[in-house]
Design a protein around this motif. Structure first.
Motif, PDB file in Angstrom:
ATOM      1  N   HIS A 117      -0.398  -3.480   4.344  1.00 42.26           N
ATOM      2  CA  HIS A 117      -0.439  -2.078   4.779  1.00 42.26           C
ATOM      3  C   HIS A 117       0.682  -1.767   5.763  1.00 42.26           C
ATOM      4  O   HIS A 117       0.594  -0.838   6.543  1.00 42.26           O
ATOM      5  N   SER A 166       0.447  -9.782   5.184  1.00 42.71           N
ATOM      6  CA  SER A 166      -0.944 -10.222   5.313  1.00 42.71           C
ATOM      7  C   SER A 166      -1.817  -9.437   4.349  1.00 42.71           C
ATOM      8  O   SER A 166      -2.297  -9.971   3.357  1.00 42.71           O
ATOM      9  N   TYR A 184       0.820  -1.205   0.000  1.00 44.46           N
ATOM     10  CA  TYR A 184       0.000   0.000   0.000  1.00 44.46           C
ATOM     11  C   TYR A 184       0.859   1.262   0.000  1.00 44.46           C
ATOM     12  O   TYR A 184       0.545   2.248  -0.646  1.00 44.46           O
ATOM     13  N   GLY A 242      -3.323  -9.350  10.090  1.00 44.65           N
ATOM     14  CA  GLY A 242      -2.028  -9.926  10.455  1.00 44.65           C
ATOM     15  C   GLY A 242      -1.049  -8.927  11.033  1.00 44.65           C
ATOM     16  O   GLY A 242      -0.443  -9.167  12.088  1.00 44.65           O
ATOM     17  N   ASP A 272      -7.802   2.947  12.210  1.00 41.83           N
ATOM     18  CA  ASP A 272      -8.775   3.911  11.694  1.00 41.83           C
ATOM     19  C   ASP A 272      -9.040   3.709  10.213  1.00 41.83           C
ATOM     20  O   ASP A 272      -9.815   4.436   9.612  1.00 41.83           O
ATOM     21  N   TYR A 273      -8.392   2.723   9.593  1.00 45.27           N
ATOM     22  CA  TYR A 273      -8.568   2.519   8.161  1.00 45.27           C
ATOM     23  C   TYR A 273      -8.912   1.059   7.886  1.00 45.27           C
ATOM     24  O   TYR A 273      -8.157   0.147   8.258  1.00 45.27           O
TER      25      TYR A 273
END
Ligand SMILES: Cc1cc2nc3c(=O)[nH]c(=O)nc-3n(C[C@H](O)[C@H](O)[C@H](O)COP(=O)(O)OP(=O)(O)OC[C@H]3O[C@@H](n4cnc5c(N)ncnc54)[C@H](O)[C@@H]3O)c2cc1C
Lengths: 617, 299
Positions: free
Chosen positions: A244, A241, A204, A309, A302-303
């Motif tokens: 992010h 996972s 990401y 994971g 918050d996202y």
């Protein structure tokens, strides 16, 4: 040994059904390449020297790609753009590029533009072999029927099968035993030349180009992947996972990635006990959507795009934090695969030391394949997004700190701002009130409104699921982060005038691109520090800043850090190997290192605040 | 009352979004299975979240068996006409005559220029479209001997090799709204492909615009019926109780569309929205009923 393919005679094969049949026959026969070559204009005329006439090779190549799944497709590279975009015979370069990208997205990266030699039609084994012996990578033979495809496929019986095509092999990275990938993982593994590489190379936030991505679908396959990784200790290893990671380097350059995104099931184990089992590859958006019908929620970040994971092994400081605690505070057990491939379950009574370590430093100890959480009953919540402008940043930070300190634990509000422009700061507050009563929600938010001039506001009664649901779904083409994030994190015991002054000065200096305060306290502070490896339980706030360069952000960050105590590892990307000493208090670090030497003595897991010195990959 | 007498066509307007590529394929397969006549795709090569429309159309043509594939509409400034002609003929051949060419003169000139296309004024773009059509038809025409020759201000070919020829006479359907473009549609087009949302007064705008096309056709010595009239419809909902235009149950849609056919000569209805259920009902419930009403009225 060369590879083998066919050239389709487009003049003879104009029906799409026939073309599909030939390409599919070639794929079935295990051939490596289908070349679609347009006729070049032999009559001369005034056509540009390189212009393809007759059937459009791009359209034919796309057709063949749609009819097949694996075989490479050879198309001569298209003409370069002419000097004049008004020439009706020359495609526009940017459109050609876009077409190529689109096809890669639809069909995988299967196009090759050169690297083959064409044998004469009807060539026999000797002719083909002699071309191959002259060093050709791929020999292709013109064909006009499925029977001819069969004949061609039989020409080089000794050529390698089932390994990847020459064009793919050419893009392999050094130091990886590609031919020794465990059988359970061969099918799903992705290497740089493979279709689908584009979708898995980056995360990401971070651009990457790993040499191999292994995608296990079970704990046993994770163990296989780790066995392979142990033999590649010389290369970086990323555990992924949902991609992010920030501190977690779940992609790299030329190394391995073990991607457990496929382990993403969410199931209720015990309705009465509100016990659920979740795979690491699920996102928090998916978890929230699965829990809401039961009237439940599990505080995450918050996202909603973030994965289970990475977050549930680090902490999980989120919008329900003050009301219900960290994500890891809800963890009751994990199934984890250790560095040596052992699969074990850890909970308060099974390997309790490991269970302690996983909750805050999980990335150092293994690959978690299942999380068991006890989730909360959460009805509708208040969700607020408020935008302020102010010229007095310092006062705004203090007001926010005070409002959050006074707030009941049902209220968790985060603050984000950037560098002031012409002395004016734009400040966003966003937060959740765990209450379904509009009056309570408004009363809770009121004290925050004093931080500046309210420019925009949205306060709604909604579900935790809806808030997580705003995250975009990641499509088939995966993440496309680029570069390397520069972030620093710290825990702030309490907002003070001295800290507010330093933070405002740093923001005015322009070296912090993005600055965030997350409210802690409440239920987070109820948990005794020794309960989990995440042991900074008393800070009121967690601070994150993003910048452009490490040296630059460090200069701005240091004066603030003097007021802080420890850091939340998930948001810190400092390259300094000693940074881990701020992530955990000394006694905790000592205990974690003892456990690390027990569970992962060779430091295989090292992509996210490695505990053993010199183990950063 | 104007009715040009064409058979009715029903189609779907599918967003070529890169993130939803599989959805575009699923919707097309659905259209194919449910018996819709057309699947159509907008073409904005400069839109980063879209796939290349040509590649997607070809992909979908290969994965379907009876539905016709139509760009809605192709961006001529970024698809030079000789390249386009050969690609279109190729796709028509491969798909067994299932391609029609929706063609547009371009609109977003900043974006077109930024991608390497040429900026034209609205007037120039009409001329360029006209010349582009000449180039395309000349290349498709493999009956005439000698190289293709078109001399234009914007597009010229001088003795270009002709071919390939499409498998069937591919219709050129033009996205047109302004008078000159409508006249050109009458003079050279095989179809007219506007969007309902862009018509200032909705279907009530149709008579005036049809008249311009008819005049253009007449001037070129063609019958008005040489130009099929189609319509993109982006906003429409099924509901059991609605009463507005395309806002009620399928039977009401069918009546309303049949009326548009019989009064304004529209013989192609293309529904947007990327919605599988809506597409399915359009194909299974609206199309046959509308066809029936129109057939009865024409008989
Ligand atoms: C937009 C955004 C918002 C965020 N908001 C919050 C927030 O509000 N609160 C918060 O606490 N954090 C937040 N984070 C941080 C986030 O929790 C971490 O980055 C987390 O690691 C991401 O998890 P992932 O599985 O998506 O990442 P991945 O990139 O897949 O993994 C990151 C790292 O986690 C470790 N890891 C991943 N999977 C496993 C596994 N199965 N077993 C063991 N270790 C594993 C590895 O070290 C890996 O490098 C946010 C991050 C982003 C990008």
């Amino acid at each position: 040994m060369a590879e083998l393919g066919i050239v389709v005679d487009l003049a003879a094969t104009s029906s799409g059904a026939e073309l599909s049949e030939l390409a599919q026959a070639a794929e079935r026969a295990g051939l490596d390449l289908v070349v679609v070559a347009g006729a070049r204009d032999e009559a001369g005329g005034d056509e540009p020297a390189d212009e393809l006439v007759g059937v459009d090779p791009w359209t034919v190549a796309t057709w063949v790609a749609a009819a097949t799944t694996r075989i490479a497709i050879g198309v001569p590279s298209s003409t370069v753009q002419g000097p004049d975009p008004s020439d009706p015979r020359i495609p526009i370069a940017a459109v050609v590029d876009k077409a190529r990208e689109s096809l890669a997205l639809l069909a995988g990266d299967r196009l090759v533009h050169d690297g083959w030699v064409v044998a004469p039609a009807g060539a026999d084994a000797d002719q083909v072999r002699s071309l191959a012996e002259r060093g050709s990578l791929v020999v292709v033979v013109p064909v006009g029927s499925a029977a001819e495809v069969e004949r061609v496929a039989a020409l080089l019986p000794e050529r390698p099968r089932s390994t990847r095509r020459a064009a793919v092999r050419a893009r392999r990275r050094p130091g990886i035993a590609y031919e020794e990938i465990p059988p359970s993982l061969v099918e799903s593994a992705i290497e740089p030349g493979d279709p689908g590489y584009r979708a898995v190379r980056s995360t990401y936030i971070r651009g990457g180009s790993p040499g191999l991505v292994l995608r296990p679908r079970s704990a046993a396959e994770v163990a296989d992947a780790l066995a392979f990784a142990r033999r590649h200790r010389h290369l970086p290893l990323g555990i992924r996972s949902a991609g992010h990671g920030f501190s977690g380097r779940s992609t790299n350059d030329g190394g391995l990635v073990i991607d457990v995104g496929a382990l993403s099931t969410i199931e209720v184990l015990d309705e009465d006990a509100r016990l659920v089992r979740v795979g690491p590859g699920a996102t928090w958006k998916q978890v929230a959507a699965a829990l809401e019908p039961h009237g439940w929620a599990l505080g995450s970040g918050d996202y909603g795009g973030v994965g289970v994971g990475g977050l549930a092994t680090a902490g999980g400081i989120g919008l329900l934090g003050r009301a219900h605690g960290l994500t890891i505070d809800h963890l009751r057990a994990v199934s984890i695969v250790l560095a040596d491939g052992t699969q074990i379950r850890a909970s308060s009574h099974e390997h309790p030391d490991l269970f302690w370590a996983v909750r805050g430093a999980g990335a150092n100890f293994g690959v978690v394949t299942e999380f068991e959480f006890e989730v909360d009953e959460v009805a509708e919540v208040g969700w607020a997004q408020l935008t302020f402008v102010t010229t007095d940043l310092e006062a705004a930070l203090l007001t926010y700190g005070e409002a959050q300190r006074q707030a009941p634990r049902d209220t968790t509000v985060f603050l984000v701002t950037g560098a002031p422009q012409q002395g004016q700061s734009v400040i966003q507050l966003y937060g959740m009130v765990d209450s379904s009563d509009p009056d309570t929600i408004i009363a809770r938010l009121n004290p925050f409104v004093a931080i500046g001039q309210l420019a925009q506001q949205q306060v709604v009664l909604t579900s935790y699921r809806a808030v997580m649901g705003t995250a975009a779904d990641v499509g088939l083409d995966g993440h496309h982060g680029s570069g390397e994030p520069v972030g620093r994190s710290g825990f702030l015991p309490a907002m003070t005038p001295a800290f507010a002054r330093e933070a405002a000065a740093a923001l005015r200096g322009g070296r912090l691109r993005w600055f965030q305060l997350r409210a802690m306290g409440g239920a987070i502070a109820d948990v005794p520090p020794e309960e989990t490896a995440f042991s900074y339980r008393s800070p009121e706030l967690q601070v994150t800043a993003l910048g452009a360069f490490h040296a630059e952000i460090d200069e701005a960050w240091e004066p603030m850090e003097a007021h802080m105590d420890g850091l939340y590892l998930s948001f810190d990307t400092s390259p300094d190997p000693d940074r881990v000493e701020r992530a955990f208090p000394p006694a905790v670090l000592t205990r974690l290192r003892e456990l690390k030497r027990r569970y992962d003595p060779d430091g295989l897991f090292r992509d996210n605040f490695p505990l053993l010195e010199g183990a950063r990959a | 009352m104007t009715d040009y007498g064409h058979d009715l066509l029903f189609g779907s307007f599918i967003t070529p979004s890169a993130a939803g590529a599989q959805q575009a394929l699923r919707l097309s397969e659905l259209a194919d299975a449910e018996g819709l006549d057309l699947v159509t795709f907008q073409d904005h090569p400069y839109q980063p979240s879209f796939l290349d429309t040509w590649t997607l159309m070809t992909w979908i043509a290969a994965r379907t068996s009876r539905v016709r594939i139509v760009p809605n509409v192709i961006n001529l400034p970024l698809r030079p006409p000789a390249v386009l002609a050969r690609a279109a003929a190729s796709l028509d051949q491969l798909s067994g005559g299932r391609f029609e060419l929706g063609l547009g003169s371009g609109a977003f000139w900043d974006a077109i220029e930024s991608m390497g296309g040429r900026r034209l004024t609205a007037g120039q773009a009409v001329t360029a479209l006209s010349e582009g059509i000449d180039v395309i038809r000349a290349l498709w025409d493999t009956e005439t001997r000698g190289g293709a020759r078109v001399r234009g201000d914007y597009y010229s070919v001088e003795g270009a090799k002709r071919g390939p020829a499409p498998a069937h006479p591919v219709g050129i359907w033009i996205g047109a709204y302004k008078p000159k473009m409508l006249a050109l549609t009458g003079a050279k087009g095989d179809g007219w492909l506007p969007s309902l949302d862009y018509l200032p007064e909705g279907v009530d705008t149709l008579p005036a615009l049809n008249a311009r096309i008819d005049a253009g056709a007449q001037e070129a010595g063609r019958p008005a019926s040489a130009v099929r009239r189609l319509l993109n419809i982006m906003r429409a909902e099924f509901s059991a109780t609605g009463t507005g235009f395309l806002a009620g149950p399928p039977s009401m849609w069918a009546e309303q569309l049949a009326e548009v056919t019989l009064n304004h000569g529209i013989s192609g209805f293309i529904l947007g929205g990327d919605d599988a259920t809506k597409t399915q009902r359009f194909a299974a419930e609206v199309a046959p009923a509308a066809r029936e009403i129109v057939a009865a009225a024409r008989a």
